[in-house]
Scaffold this motif. Structure first.
Motif, PDB file in Angstrom:
ATOM      1  N   VAL B  95       0.859  -1.184   0.000  1.00  0.00           N
ATOM      2  CA  VAL B  95       0.000   0.000   0.000  1.00  0.00           C
ATOM      3  C   VAL B  95       0.899   1.238   0.000  1.00  0.00           C
ATOM      4  CG1 VAL B  95      -1.806   1.226   1.251  1.00  0.00           C
ATOM      5  CG2 VAL B  95      -1.692  -1.280   1.345  1.00  0.00           C
ATOM      6  N   PRO B  96       0.697   2.148  -0.975  1.00  0.00           N
ATOM      7  CA  PRO B  96       1.530   3.362  -0.993  1.00  0.00           C
ATOM      8  C   PRO B  96       1.022   4.392   0.016  1.00  0.00           C
ATOM      9  CG  PRO B  96      -0.002   3.396  -2.831  1.00  0.00           C
ATOM     10  CD  PRO B  96      -0.238   2.101  -2.100  1.00  0.00           C
ATOM     11  N   SER B  97       1.813   5.439   0.235  1.00  0.00           N
ATOM     12  CA  SER B  97       1.416   6.525   1.138  1.00  0.00           C
ATOM     13  C   SER B  97       0.086   7.116   0.684  1.00  0.00           C
ATOM     14  CB  SER B  97       2.495   7.615   1.119  1.00  0.00           C
ATOM     15  OG  SER B  97       1.943   8.884   1.376  1.00  0.00           O
ATOM     16  N   ASP B  98      -0.743   7.534   1.640  1.00  0.00           N
ATOM     17  CA  ASP B  98      -2.052   8.097   1.252  1.00  0.00           C
ATOM     18  C   ASP B  98      -1.985   9.599   1.001  1.00  0.00           C
ATOM     19  OD1 ASP B  98      -1.770   9.012   3.772  1.00  0.00           O
ATOM     20  OD2 ASP B  98      -3.479   7.927   4.624  1.00  0.00           O
ATOM     21  N   ASN B  99      -0.773  10.148   0.974  1.00  0.00           N
ATOM     22  CA  ASN B  99      -0.608  11.585   0.701  1.00  0.00           C
ATOM     23  C   ASN B  99      -0.687  11.836  -0.824  1.00  0.00           C
ATOM     24  OD1 ASN B  99       0.317  14.203   0.359  1.00  0.00           O
ATOM     25  ND2 ASN B  99       1.754  14.056   2.072  1.00  0.00           N
ATOM     26  N   ALA B 100      -1.871  12.252  -1.279  1.00  0.00           N
ATOM     27  CA  ALA B 100      -2.092  12.413  -2.725  1.00  0.00           C
ATOM     28  C   ALA B 100      -1.244  13.544  -3.307  1.00  0.00           C
ATOM     29  CB  ALA B 100      -3.569  12.669  -2.995  1.00  0.00           C
ATOM     30  N   GLY B 101      -1.120  14.646  -2.548  1.00  0.00           N
ATOM     31  CA  GLY B 101      -0.317  15.780  -3.022  1.00  0.00           C
ATOM     32  C   GLY B 101       1.123  15.363  -3.249  1.00  0.00           C
ATOM     33  N   LEU B 102       1.647  14.580  -2.318  1.00  0.00           N
ATOM     34  CA  LEU B 102       3.031  14.112  -2.441  1.00  0.00           C
ATOM     35  C   LEU B 102       3.191  13.200  -3.657  1.00  0.00           C
ATOM     36  CD1 LEU B 102       5.783  14.194  -0.886  1.00  0.00           C
ATOM     37  CD2 LEU B 102       5.147  11.944   0.015  1.00  0.00           C
ATOM     38  N   ALA B 103       2.182  12.342  -3.890  1.00  0.00           N
ATOM     39  CA  ALA B 103       2.232  11.445  -5.050  1.00  0.00           C
ATOM     40  C   ALA B 103       2.331  12.260  -6.338  1.00  0.00           C
ATOM     41  CB  ALA B 103       1.003  10.536  -5.079  1.00  0.00           C
ATOM     42  N   ILE B 104       1.557  13.359  -6.415  1.00  0.00           N
ATOM     43  CA  ILE B 104       1.547  14.171  -7.630  1.00  0.00           C
ATOM     44  C   ILE B 104       2.877  14.912  -7.802  1.00  0.00           C
ATOM     45  CG2 ILE B 104       0.469  16.180  -8.722  1.00  0.00           C
ATOM     46  CD1 ILE B 104      -2.207  15.175  -7.472  1.00  0.00           C
ATOM     47  N   VAL B 105       3.354  15.538  -6.714  1.00  0.00           N
ATOM     48  CA  VAL B 105       4.621  16.286  -6.804  1.00  0.00           C
ATOM     49  C   VAL B 105       5.773  15.338  -7.155  1.00  0.00           C
ATOM     50  CG1 VAL B 105       6.320  17.595  -5.469  1.00  0.00           C
ATOM     51  CG2 VAL B 105       3.877  18.125  -5.238  1.00  0.00           C
ATOM     52  N   ALA B 106       5.820  14.193  -6.465  1.00  0.00           N
ATOM     53  CA  ALA B 106       6.905  13.230  -6.720  1.00  0.00           C
ATOM     54  C   ALA B 106       6.798  12.679  -8.146  1.00  0.00           C
ATOM     55  CB  ALA B 106       6.852  12.097  -5.699  1.00  0.00           C
ATOM     56  N   GLY B 107       5.568  12.401  -8.594  1.00  0.00           N
ATOM     57  CA  GLY B 107       5.366  11.893  -9.953  1.00  0.00           C
ATOM     58  C   GLY B 107       5.853  12.894 -10.994  1.00  0.00           C
ATOM     59  N   LEU B 108       5.527  14.166 -10.783  1.00  0.00           N
ATOM     60  CA  LEU B 108       5.986  15.208 -11.721  1.00  0.00           C
ATOM     61  C   LEU B 108       7.509  15.255 -11.772  1.00  0.00           C
ATOM     62  CD1 LEU B 108       3.631  18.282 -11.093  1.00  0.00           C
ATOM     63  CD2 LEU B 108       4.110  17.214 -13.314  1.00  0.00           C
ATOM     64  N   LEU B 109       8.137  15.244 -10.588  1.00  0.00           N
ATOM     65  CA  LEU B 109       9.609  15.293 -10.538  1.00  0.00           C
ATOM     66  C   LEU B 109      10.219  14.082 -11.241  1.00  0.00           C
ATOM     67  CD1 LEU B 109      10.180  16.500  -6.859  1.00  0.00           C
ATOM     68  CD2 LEU B 109      10.848  17.717  -8.948  1.00  0.00           C
ATOM     69  N   VAL B 110       9.649  12.913 -10.998  1.00  0.00           N
ATOM     70  CA  VAL B 110      10.177  11.699 -11.644  1.00  0.00           C
ATOM     71  C   VAL B 110      10.015  11.811 -13.165  1.00  0.00           C
ATOM     72  CG1 VAL B 110       9.788   9.221 -11.972  1.00  0.00           C
ATOM     73  CG2 VAL B 110       9.896  10.165  -9.665  1.00  0.00           C
ATOM     74  N   GLY B 111       8.840  12.280 -13.611  1.00  0.00           N
ATOM     75  CA  GLY B 111       8.590  12.404 -15.048  1.00  0.00           C
ATOM     76  C   GLY B 111       9.548  13.374 -15.720  1.00  0.00           C
ATOM     77  N   ILE B 112       9.689  14.569 -15.120  1.00  0.00           N
ATOM     78  CA  ILE B 112      10.602  15.569 -15.680  1.00  0.00           C
ATOM     79  C   ILE B 112      12.032  15.029 -15.648  1.00  0.00           C
ATOM     80  CG2 ILE B 112      11.612  17.864 -15.328  1.00  0.00           C
ATOM     81  CD1 ILE B 112       8.865  18.738 -14.192  1.00  0.00           C
ATOM     82  N   GLY B 113      12.385  14.420 -14.524  1.00  0.00           N
ATOM     83  CA  GLY B 113      13.755  13.926 -14.344  1.00  0.00           C
ATOM     84  C   GLY B 113      14.143  12.836 -15.336  1.00  0.00           C
ATOM     85  N   VAL B 114      13.262  11.863 -15.536  1.00  0.00           N
ATOM     86  CA  VAL B 114      13.648  10.764 -16.437  1.00  0.00           C
ATOM     87  C   VAL B 114      13.689  11.214 -17.892  1.00  0.00           C
ATOM     88  CG1 VAL B 114      12.872   8.906 -14.909  1.00  0.00           C
ATOM     89  CG2 VAL B 114      11.287   9.820 -16.621  1.00  0.00           C
ATOM     90  N   LYS B 115      12.858  12.217 -18.230  1.00  0.00           N
ATOM     91  CA  LYS B 115      12.886  12.710 -19.623  1.00  0.00           C
ATOM     92  C   LYS B 115      14.172  13.491 -19.854  1.00  0.00           C
ATOM     93  CE  LYS B 115      11.008  12.695 -23.558  1.00  0.00           C
ATOM     94  NZ  LYS B 115      12.147  11.864 -23.964  1.00  0.00           N
ATOM     95  N   LEU B 116      14.505  14.391 -18.923  1.00  0.00           N
ATOM     96  CA  LEU B 116      15.752  15.154 -19.065  1.00  0.00           C
ATOM     97  C   LEU B 116      16.962  14.228 -18.991  1.00  0.00           C
ATOM     98  CD1 LEU B 116      15.338  18.326 -16.812  1.00  0.00           C
ATOM     99  CD2 LEU B 116      15.271  18.182 -19.296  1.00  0.00           C
ATOM    100  N   GLY B 117      16.908  13.280 -18.072  1.00  0.00           N
ATOM    101  CA  GLY B 117      18.059  12.411 -17.826  1.00  0.00           C
ATOM    102  C   GLY B 117      18.093  11.193 -18.729  1.00  0.00           C
ATOM    103  N   SER B 118      17.106  11.083 -19.632  1.00  0.00           N
ATOM    104  CA  SER B 118      17.054   9.987 -20.616  1.00  0.00           C
ATOM    105  C   SER B 118      17.061   8.592 -19.990  1.00  0.00           C
ATOM    106  CB  SER B 118      18.214  10.055 -21.613  1.00  0.00           C
ATOM    107  OG  SER B 118      18.307  11.318 -22.167  1.00  0.00           O
TER     108      SER B 118
END
Lengths: 139, 161
Positions: B95-118
């Motif tokens: 079960v993941p953390s129930d903090n929805a805001g954190l899921a969104i912020v972390a997801g955005l960072l991961v998405g931006i990061g993997v695209k920039l970092g290939s």
């Protein structure tokens, strides 16, 4: 091309079983692994180690071949460039990973568990890729 | 008393399976099993997919554009594979953390990061290091370092997330 697509599904299936079995789809476990100053959980080091152990050996043999089984050519990353974009990207990715405990493979595999936040993370991740592509990525 | 090695069994078995999947991807498909790249290639707007896909036309059947179908199948396999694992073994689904805001912020960072970092943990970590790519090794060290620092900062600041 049928075999190509079946192989993709098979490869994804094995990857999914591997992620779930290894504990990578458990954000608490991932954060426990990253928490080297706390109760460090070294299990995921074994995951990374055994996965890399396999690829280090198998890739050497595979890349000696002229072509893969079901495709006309190997499609490999060509860039060996280390630039600001790579460095910034890796750091941003690491921050996001550490904040929530999901990286791209595990978040997709975790969609199977049907938790709302997993879908939110995956949607935000896709949005982030678009943002990066259109705002920052040169090419 | 004999040492109990069973806690290590699943991580090692899981890692070997991930390595096997990366091996099959390269041997059968000729592709790197980098999940962030596969996600992008599956969902990127027309015209932004990798050029090589258009050249070899891989997976363009059933009305799908080249390069889309095999990636969607791979991702479907990821979901099914983890589902099957929990059903067969009876091990509880995490079960993941129930903090929805954190899921969104972390997801955005991961998405931006993997695209920039290939690339991410699979593309740079498992496959890149397997190919002896220094670029991937550096990227792996950097994102591991950033993730460890992030977790340490959260711990030191005593923030509960």
């Amino acid at each position: 091309m049928k075999l190509f697509n079946i192989s993709a599904l098979l490869s994804g299936l094995i990857f999914g079983v591997g992620l779930a079995a290894s504990g990578m789809t458990n954000p608490d476990k991932v954060i426990g692994f990253l928490d080297i100053f706390g109760q460090w959980d070294i299990d995921l080091l074994l995951v990374m180690g055994s996965a890399v152990f396999v690829t280090l050996i198998s890739f050497r043999f595979i890349l000696k071949r002229d072509k893969p089984f079901y495709a006309p050519l190997f499609v490999l990353p060509v860039s060996s460039l280390v630039d600001k974009q790579l460095i910034a990207g890796a750091i941003l990715f690491g921050i996001g990973w550490g904040l929530y405990g999901y990286c791209p493979g595990p978040v997709i595999a975790s969609l199977a568990y049907l938790h709302v936040n997993t879908f939110l993370f995956a949607a935000a991740m896709l949005a982030g890729m678009f943002v990066a592509k259109f705002l920052f990525v040169k090419k | 008393m004999a040492a109990d090695f069973s806690p290590f069994l699943y991580p090692i078995l899981g890692g070997l399976l991930i390595g096997l999947s990366a091996t099959l991807s390269l041997l059968l498909l000729g592709r790197i099993a980098g999940i962030s790249g596969i996600i992008w290639g599956a969902f990127a707007p027309r015209g932004l997919e990798a050029r090589s896909e258009l050249e070899d036309g891989a997976g363009g059947e059933f009305g799908f554009e080249p390069g889309r179908l095999w990636r969607l199948l791979f991702l479907m396999g990821l979901v099914l594979g983890s589902l099957v694992f929990h059903i067969v073994t009876g091990r509880p689904m995490p079960v993941p953390s129930d903090n929805a805001g954190l899921a969104i912020v972390a997801g955005l960072l991961v998405g931006i990061g993997v695209k920039l970092g290939s690339g991410c943990t699979s593309g740079h970590g498992v496959c890149g290091i397997g190919r002896l790519s220094l670029r991937s090794l550096l990227a792996t060290c950097l994102f591991m370092f950033a993730a460890i620092v992030t977790v340490a900062v959260i711990r030191l600041a005593g923030i509960s997330v």
